[in-house]
Design an enzyme around this catalytic site. Sequence first.
Site, PDB file in Angstrom:
ATOM      1  N   ILE A 113      14.251   5.545 -16.811  1.00 40.20           N
ATOM      2  CA  ILE A 113      15.609   4.958 -16.408  1.00 40.20           C
ATOM      3  C   ILE A 113      16.381   6.121 -16.321  1.00 40.20           C
ATOM      4  O   ILE A 113      16.745   6.844 -17.622  1.00 40.20           O
ATOM      5  CB  ILE A 113      16.208   3.887 -17.207  1.00 40.20           C
ATOM      6  N   THR A 120       0.252  11.469 -24.008  1.00 43.72           N
ATOM      7  CA  THR A 120       0.643  10.415 -22.853  1.00 43.72           C
ATOM      8  C   THR A 120       1.541  11.178 -21.914  1.00 43.72           C
ATOM      9  O   THR A 120       1.423  11.058 -20.665  1.00 43.72           O
ATOM     10  CB  THR A 120       1.373   9.545 -23.609  1.00 43.72           C
ATOM     11  N   LYS A 130      17.557   7.309 -30.166  1.00 47.22           N
ATOM     12  CA  LYS A 130      18.054   7.326 -28.951  1.00 47.22           C
ATOM     13  C   LYS A 130      19.606   6.794 -29.134  1.00 47.22           C
ATOM     14  O   LYS A 130      20.342   7.430 -28.174  1.00 47.22           O
ATOM     15  CB  LYS A 130      17.423   6.081 -28.101  1.00 47.22           C
ATOM     16  N   GLY A 147       6.341   4.439 -21.128  1.00 48.40           N
ATOM     17  CA  GLY A 147       5.069   4.483 -20.327  1.00 48.40           C
ATOM     18  C   GLY A 147       4.801   5.904 -19.664  1.00 48.40           C
ATOM     19  O   GLY A 147       5.903   6.666 -19.586  1.00 48.40           O
ATOM     20  N   GLU A 171      16.441  14.201 -20.257  1.00 48.02           N
ATOM     21  CA  GLU A 171      16.644  12.896 -19.712  1.00 48.02           C
ATOM     22  C   GLU A 171      15.658  11.780 -20.302  1.00 48.02           C
ATOM     23  O   GLU A 171      15.864  10.574 -20.310  1.00 48.02           O
ATOM     24  CB  GLU A 171      16.812  12.937 -18.136  1.00 48.02           C
TER      25      GLU A 171
END
Lengths: 397, 397
Positions: free
Chosen positions: B130, B11, B199, B297, B123
Site C-alpha cells: 500500500i 519472502t 510501523k 505478502g 516505502e
Amino acid sequence: MIQIAILGFGTVGTGVAKVIAENPRQIERKLGEPLEVKSILVRHFKDGPFRQLMTDDFSKIEEDGDIRVVVEAIGGVEAAYDYTRRALSAGKHVVTANKQLVAEKGCELLALARKKNVSYLFEASVGGGIPILHPLTQCMAANRIDEVYGILNGTTNYILTRMVRAGASFADALAEAQKKGYAEADPTADVDGIDAGRKICILADLAFGRQVDPERVPMAGIRDLSLRDVKIARRAGYRVKLLGRAARTAGGGHTAYVAPHLISEDSPLAGVEDVFNAVVVKGNATGEVMFYGRGAGELPTASACVADVMEVLQQSPRREEIGWSPESGGFTDPLELESRHYFRIRGSLSDAVGAFGQAEVLDEDGGTAFLTDAMTGREALERSGALEVLACLRVLA
Amino acid sequence: MIQIAILGFGTVGTGVAKVIAENPRQIERKLGEPLEVKSILVRHFKDGPFRQLMTDDFSKIEEDGDIRVVVEAIGGVEAAYDYTRRALSAGKHVVTANKQLVAEKGCELLALARKKNVSYLFEASVGGGIPILHPLTQCMAANRIDEVYGILNGTTNYILTRMVRAGASFADALAEAQKKGYAEADPTADVDGIDAGRKICILADLAFGRQVDPERVPMAGIRDLSLRDVKIARRAGYRVKLLGRAARTAGGGHTAYVAPHLISEDSPLAGVEDVFNAVVVKGNATGEVMFYGRGAGELPTASACVADVMEVLQQSPRREEIGWSPESGGFTDPLELESRHYFRIRGSLSDAVGAFGQAEVLDEDGGTAFLTDAMTGREALERSGALEVLACLRVLA
C-alpha cells in the site's frame, strides 16, 4: 525565497494562497526556503489581502524570470490551455487541478514540458486532496495495472447516499445537494458523469500509458436512476454507486467508461458515502489498493497543488517519466467487458429466463428485477433486445 | 541495463526477483532501460533459477561498481544494519522493507545516505504494497499532519475478524491464523503489538519530522483481549481493532502508541477485515485520507521495493528531503491524549458513576461495561484506581 504565480483566483486559486499562508513552516522545512506567491492573474481586481499581488496581464508573469512555478487554476480549456503552453514554453513548471484540460491536452502538455525540461503536474485533477496519481504512477510503478475504478464524483455520491438513506428521489436529493453547496446550479457535468469521465480518462492514460480520448469514453450519469432500483439492489445486498472504470480487455486493449453499478455491500467501496471519493487500483503484484478521502473542496484540492509545486522545486531538472504516450491505439468499446447485469423489465421471470437462459430474481412486484450470469455488455444488450427494459446496470464483480 | 543486488532471499528477496522477472515491460517503459538482478547475497546456496546469481560474500557486491542499488531483504538489525551502512558508504542506493531497522536506525541511515549523495527508501516497511510513506511525505507535504492512525498488522486484524465473525476465542483464532500461514509459530511480534509499533514509529517520524524512539512508545497487543468485550462493543455499534496511533499533543509535542481501540462502525476503518491494513492520515488542509490494501505478502511488499528502486534510479542525484530530524524532543506520554474510554469492571453501575461522575452503560451482565466521557488516559487511570477493572480500551473519537 521561491516565487510562484497563480492563474485564476476562484476556489482552487484562493485555496492555494491560503495553504501557503497557513503552513509556511511545513513547506519551508521540506523546501529549505520559504515559498511566496508573487503574482495572481485575475480578470477583475478584487479587494482583500491579496489585492496588491493581482495583475490582469499574463505577459507580466510569463516574462518574470523570478517566477519558477505557475499554478493554473482557471479551469476549462481555452485560456488555461494557452497560458499553460506559454508558461511551459517560458521554462516555468506548471501545476494544475484542471481535469478537463489534462484529460483533453495532458499528453501534449507533458510533451511540451519534457521538451522545455520542466514539469507539468496535476495530482489534484483526480480525487482532489487524495493522493492517487502519484501513488499510481510511482509507488505502483513495478506493477502491470489491470484495472482502476472508483467513486470519482462527490456530488453524485452525495445524491445516491441521500436516495438510499432518506428514500429521496433523484430530483429531491439533487435539490438538497444544491442547497448545501455540493452541486452547482447547472449540475450537468456532475450528474451526467462528465466530471467522473474526465477523471477516469486521466487515470486510464496513466494506468495504461496510452492516450484515452474523452470523446470515445461512454459517460452515463445518475439522472435516470430510479429510487426503485436503488431499493431493490439494497435489499439484495448491493449498493448503487456511480463508478468510473478503466480496465484491460481480453484482446490486449483497454477500455474506460462511467456508469452506475451495483456493488456488493462487502466491497470497500460500498461504505464510501456522502461527498467522499475512493479509487481502487488493481496491480498484478500489489493486488487491490484503495485511496479514500474528500475528493473536492478548496483546501484539500489546493494542498495537492502546493505539494506538486514543492515536488517540482525539489526535483531537478524535472520529474521522472510517467509514461503517458500519445498513441491512442488499443481502445476497446466497454461493451466488450464481461460482468453480471442487473435488469428490471416490464415482464415476468419466464420472459427473463427466455432471454437469458437463467436469471436470479430479486423482485417481482409489477415487473421483474433480476441478475444475469456474467456476459459481455454487448451480449446483454442483444439478449435483452426483445424485452421491455426499464433499467439495466452492470454489477461490479 | 541497470544492475542491482538483493541481500537475503527469503519472502521479500524472492518477491523482488519475481516482480522484476514478471513485469519487465512496465519497468523498462519508465526507466528507459531494462532492470537486472546481478547478485543475490545468501547464507546458504539454494538450487533454482537464481542459483548462478548467488554469493555469500557481501564484499563482492560492495565492490561491484556496476551495482547501483541494493535491496536489503535480510530483516532484523545486525547484519542488515552493517550491510546497509557499507552499501550507502560505497555510494549505492539502498531500498528496504525492514521496519525494525528503519524504526531503530532510519534517521541515522538517511543522514549517511544524504552525506553520500544517495537515497535510502523504505516505502515497503509500512503497509507492504500500500503506498503510504510516499503519499504522506510528498503528496501531503503542504499539510501540517495532525494525526496518523491505522490497522498496521494483518495477523492481528485477521484474529480480531475471526473473533467477531465466528465468536472464536483469541487462542482459537490465533491457532487458525497459524494454520493459514498468517501468523508465525512464535506470534509475539504480531500479537503483542511490536510489529505495529515499529510501523507507527516510522509513520510518526515522517509525520512530525522528529525521531520517535521505539522504546518510548507503549505497545499493547491483543493477547489479553476478551471475546466478551468484543461482543459487548459490537452490540453497542463498535468494532475492536488494534490501532497504531500517532498524534500531536496539546502542548506542541507529539505521541505514539499501539493499543486495541473501540471504533465506531461508521468509521471507514470498521470495514477493514481479515489480513487487510488501512492507514488514515489527517492533514490540516486535506482532512482525513485513508490508504487501504494488503499490508503484507511476497509480491505486494516486493513491488513496493521495486518501485523504490525505480524511483532512486530516476531521481538524480537523490530523493528530496523527507524531513526526518534526529531531534527526539517533544515526545509526550500517550496518557496525555484525551478520548472516551471503555471499561468493564467487577462492580455495579453506581460504582462506575461513583468513580467517573457519569457512565454510558453498555452491559450489566455479571459486572458493568460502560463508556466514560472524554478525558486523558491518565485521568481515566486515576479515576478507575479504586475499581476492579477487567478491561479498559480507548474509544477512537
